[in-house]
Write a protein that holds these residues in place. Structure first.
Motif, PDB file in Angstrom:
ATOM      1  N   ASN A 131       1.394 -45.971-107.276  1.00  0.00           N
ATOM      2  CA  ASN A 131       2.195 -44.871-106.732  1.00  0.00           C
ATOM      3  C   ASN A 131       2.012 -43.527-107.437  1.00  0.00           C
ATOM      4  O   ASN A 131       1.878 -42.486-106.780  1.00  0.00           O
ATOM      5  CB  ASN A 131       3.683 -45.246-106.752  1.00  0.00           C
ATOM      6  CG  ASN A 131       4.193 -45.643-105.381  1.00  0.00           C
ATOM      7  OD1 ASN A 131       3.637 -45.259-104.362  1.00  0.00           O
ATOM      8  ND2 ASN A 131       5.244 -46.433-105.356  1.00  0.00           N
ATOM      9  N   PRO A 132       2.019 -43.487-108.791  1.00  0.00           N
ATOM     10  CA  PRO A 132       1.919 -42.180-109.476  1.00  0.00           C
ATOM     11  C   PRO A 132       0.642 -41.404-109.158  1.00  0.00           C
ATOM     12  O   PRO A 132       0.602 -40.183-109.320  1.00  0.00           O
ATOM     13  CB  PRO A 132       1.960 -42.559-110.964  1.00  0.00           C
ATOM     14  CG  PRO A 132       2.667 -43.873-111.005  1.00  0.00           C
ATOM     15  CD  PRO A 132       2.244 -44.587-109.758  1.00  0.00           C
ATOM     16  N   THR A 133      -0.410 -42.093-108.695  1.00  0.00           N
ATOM     17  CA  THR A 133      -1.659 -41.404-108.370  1.00  0.00           C
ATOM     18  C   THR A 133      -1.456 -40.345-107.300  1.00  0.00           C
ATOM     19  O   THR A 133      -2.132 -39.319-107.285  1.00  0.00           O
ATOM     20  CB  THR A 133      -2.710 -42.428-107.865  1.00  0.00           C
ATOM     21  OG1 THR A 133      -2.824 -43.477-108.810  1.00  0.00           O
ATOM     22  CG2 THR A 133      -4.068 -41.769-107.673  1.00  0.00           C
ATOM     23  N   SER A 135       1.379 -38.612-106.495  1.00  0.00           N
ATOM     24  CA  SER A 135       2.514 -37.704-106.654  1.00  0.00           C
ATOM     25  C   SER A 135       2.049 -36.276-106.378  1.00  0.00           C
ATOM     26  O   SER A 135       0.854 -35.970-106.403  1.00  0.00           O
ATOM     27  CB  SER A 135       3.063 -37.798-108.076  1.00  0.00           C
ATOM     28  OG  SER A 135       2.110 -37.301-109.007  1.00  0.00           O
ATOM     29  N   ALA A 136       3.008 -35.392-106.125  1.00  0.00           N
ATOM     30  CA  ALA A 136       2.676 -33.984-105.853  1.00  0.00           C
ATOM     31  C   ALA A 136       1.914 -33.367-107.021  1.00  0.00           C
ATOM     32  O   ALA A 136       0.947 -32.620-106.825  1.00  0.00           O
ATOM     33  CB  ALA A 136       3.957 -33.205-105.570  1.00  0.00           C
ATOM     34  N   ALA A 137       2.323 -33.685-108.236  1.00  0.00           N
ATOM     35  CA  ALA A 137       1.663 -33.121-109.424  1.00  0.00           C
ATOM     36  C   ALA A 137       0.196 -33.543-109.491  1.00  0.00           C
ATOM     37  O   ALA A 137      -0.687 -32.732-109.797  1.00  0.00           O
ATOM     38  CB  ALA A 137       2.399 -33.563-110.687  1.00  0.00           C
ATOM     39  N   LYS A 138      -0.073 -34.834-109.205  1.00  0.00           N
ATOM     40  CA  LYS A 138      -1.456 -35.333-109.250  1.00  0.00           C
ATOM     41  C   LYS A 138      -2.296 -34.722-108.128  1.00  0.00           C
ATOM     42  O   LYS A 138      -3.461 -34.374-108.320  1.00  0.00           O
ATOM     43  CB  LYS A 138      -1.475 -36.862-109.139  1.00  0.00           C
ATOM     44  CG  LYS A 138      -0.830 -37.574-110.309  1.00  0.00           C
ATOM     45  CD  LYS A 138      -1.608 -37.387-111.597  1.00  0.00           C
ATOM     46  CE  LYS A 138      -1.082 -38.277-112.703  1.00  0.00           C
ATOM     47  NZ  LYS A 138       0.344 -38.106-113.006  1.00  0.00           N
ATOM     48  N   ARG A 478      -0.310 -38.670 -98.165  1.00  0.00           N
ATOM     49  CA  ARG A 478      -0.310 -37.254 -98.561  1.00  0.00           C
ATOM     50  C   ARG A 478      -1.696 -36.805 -99.032  1.00  0.00           C
ATOM     51  O   ARG A 478      -2.117 -35.676 -98.772  1.00  0.00           O
ATOM     52  CB  ARG A 478       0.729 -37.007 -99.654  1.00  0.00           C
ATOM     53  CG  ARG A 478       2.153 -37.081 -99.133  1.00  0.00           C
ATOM     54  CD  ARG A 478       3.141 -36.422-100.086  1.00  0.00           C
ATOM     55  NE  ARG A 478       3.209 -37.100-101.379  1.00  0.00           N
ATOM     56  CZ  ARG A 478       3.970 -36.688-102.390  1.00  0.00           C
ATOM     57  NH1 ARG A 478       4.693 -35.600-102.277  1.00  0.00           N
ATOM     58  NH2 ARG A 478       3.997 -37.361-103.520  1.00  0.00           N
TER      59      ARG A 478
END
Length: 529
Positions: A131-133, A135-138, A478
């Motif tokens: 999931n963290p891959t 994220s908006a920041a990534k 996304r």
């Protein structure tokens, strides 16, 4: 006394009789529930009809018109609800997700476990790591990498513009999306755009062109799912022997190498990708790095007991399997959506102009900018705030739901949905075509007409399913949208798209395994902005 041979014969007859009685019981499932079902064949269920159709989704759409929004089919002996009722689907995909967290893992084997094929606790473990891959920041950090790949494809298009010739732009999209997913997710500089003979790219293309659903092997596994795991493991073992001979005993350039299935060729070579990353530490935080941070050589037990915490780790084989599935998904679905988007832009000049008008208002780079100004090209923040672009892409995905066959769930326990008892192991398949083209859901404009503005009206949450729904919606949604929008912005900022002479007659849409055109022939004309 009866002889041993007669006793064995009677036992065999008894077992066969019992088996056929069990089948007969299976085929009464929908009649017991008073659910309509098309005529079917004993043992095959509806598979004979589905195999002879142009595609499963189109056949389901045809049956929906005749049997309604909820009916049943048998894939061999496996009962499958085919549903285009949005309220029923919301119950399955969202409200009762705990009872429907899995899909059909068709090629069931320990080797092919990833975020797409796994279910229940195993799926939650994979999803938690990955999931963290996205994220908006990534995604913001990935924008320069995406732009770099798009710059390469823009350079390749110049020759066609200069020669004023029509060409198949789909070819360039496929090469670009392969470069993007490999660079952003795995740190691999495949440079397929300059080297279309890259073996990873060739094997991925071979896999999508294999038409595996028409093979005897695939049909056998559908008809007799009980032996699926055993048969797949046998085939995998044979392929692993071939891979060992090819890799260890035969030179890599030898033309006498044994044939390997493209999916297994990729699985067997992706181990080297992991080894290379482990030997070369990096500060970048991409999908591969996140998975390597939790790699383990120990066997993982996903059954949590005594209040212990879930072990959020991945085995090497699971990492390889996830690399494989993201490589396929990131390549095919995004390039195909871009192809259909370009097709619709070539057909609808009024939509084309509206999109260019929105793009012209963006704070973007100009031709006289240096390489240091690359950051001024469209990035996450810019393309995420383009209302008409959102409408346009949504309409493309409504009319061309690329991965519609993946929008399904399997019941992991007995449950009741809208008064209908669904037994463990039963499939619920969303008839995406019937939903996306439903006049009640998408009117008053004709759903068969390309009309982006229809998405300005709020619809039922289950009326739009290109990425699935609920907790198990597409994890890379996304990422795919940002990639597509950046490409479209840069393409339409510089060029106008005109229909080629062969735009319509060479489109030739096919749907195995995913919805895709054969080619999209267009002409690009330099804009004088």
């Amino acid at each position: 006394m009866l002889s041993l041979s007669i006793i064995l014969l009677l036992i065999c007859i008894g077992l066969i009789t019992y088996y056929f009685l069990q089948l007969r019981q299976h085929y009464q499932y929908f009649s017991r529930l008073h659910i309509p079902t098309p005529p079917f064949h004993f043992f095959f269920g509806h598979l004979k009809t589905l195999w002879n159709s142009t595609s499963f989704p189109r056949q389901f759409e045809t049956w929906t018109k005749e049997y309604g929004k909820i009916y049943g089919v048998y894939q061999g002996t496996v009962p499958t609800f085919v549903v285009s009722d949005p309220d029923f689907l919301q119950e399955v995909f969202v409200k009762q997700f705990a009872a429907f967290s899995g899909r059909t893992n068709f090629f069931a084997s320990a080797k092919i476990q990833n975020v797409f094929t796994s279910s229940d606790a195993t799926w939650r473990r994979h999803r938690h790591v990955i999931n963290p891959t996205f994220s908006a920041a990534k995604l913001k950090l990935m924008s320069p990498l995406i732009n770099g790949c798009i710059t390469n494809v823009m350079e390749k298009l110049v020759d066609h513009v200069t020669s004023d010739s029509e060409f198949n732009i789909y070819t360039y999209y496929k090469r670009m999306t392969m470069d993007v997913i490999c660079r952003c997710a795995f740190g691999l500089d495949t440079d397929v755009q300059s080297n279309p003979n890259n073996m990873y790219f060739k094997k991925v293309e071979e896999l999508f062109g294999a038409r595996i659903r028409s093979t005897i092997f695939f049909k056998l596994l559908q008809v007799v799912p009980q032996v699926r795991t055993t048969i797949v493991k046998i085939f995998d073992s044979i392929n692993n022997v071939r891979a060992f001979i090819n890799i260890r005993l035969l030179p890599s350039v030898s033309k006498k190498q044994l044939h390997e299935r493209p999916d297994m060729w990729l699985h067997n070579r992706l181990h080297s990708v992991i080894e290379q990353r482990q030997q070369t530490p990096t500060s970048r935080v991409d999908l591969l790095q996140l998975m390597l941070q939790v790699i383990t050589n120990e066997q993982i037990n996903d059954v949590v007991q005594d209040g212990s915490k879930t072990n959020y780790r991945l085995t090497r084989e699971e990492i390889v399997s996830n690399i494989f599935i993201f490589m396929l998904a990131g390549y095919e679905t995004t390039s195909t959506t871009l192809a259909f988007a370009t097709y619709e832009l070539a057909r609808h000049p009024e939509v084309h102009r509206k999109l260019q008008a929105e793009i012209d208002q963006l704070p973007l780079a100009t031709d006289d900018m240096s390489d240091d100004d690359m950051k001024k090209y469209p990035d996450y923040d810019i393309v995420a705030q383009m209302p008409y672009m959102d409408l346009f892409v949504s309409e493309v995905l409504r009319m061309y739901p690329i991965a519609n066959q993946a929008i399904q769930r399997r019941a992991s326990e007995d449950t009741i949905v809208q008064g209908i008892k669904i037994e463990k192991g039963t499939l619920v398949y969303a008839d995406v075509y019937s939903i996306h083209y439903d006049q009640e859901l998408w009117g008053p404009e004709d759903p068969k007409i390309f009309f982006p503005e229809r998405h300005e009206t709020k619809r039922h949450p289950m009326a739009y399913l290109p990425f699935g729904a609920g907790p198990r919606h597409c994890i890379g949604m996304r990422f795919a949208l940002i990639e597509m929008k950046i490409l479209l912005v840069r393409l339409l900022l510089e060029y106008s798209i005109l229909p080629g002479e062969h735009l319509h007659n060479k489109l030739n849409i096919h749907e195995q395994p995913a919805l895709a055109p054969e080619a999209v022939w267009v002409k690009l004309v330099k804009r004088s902005v």
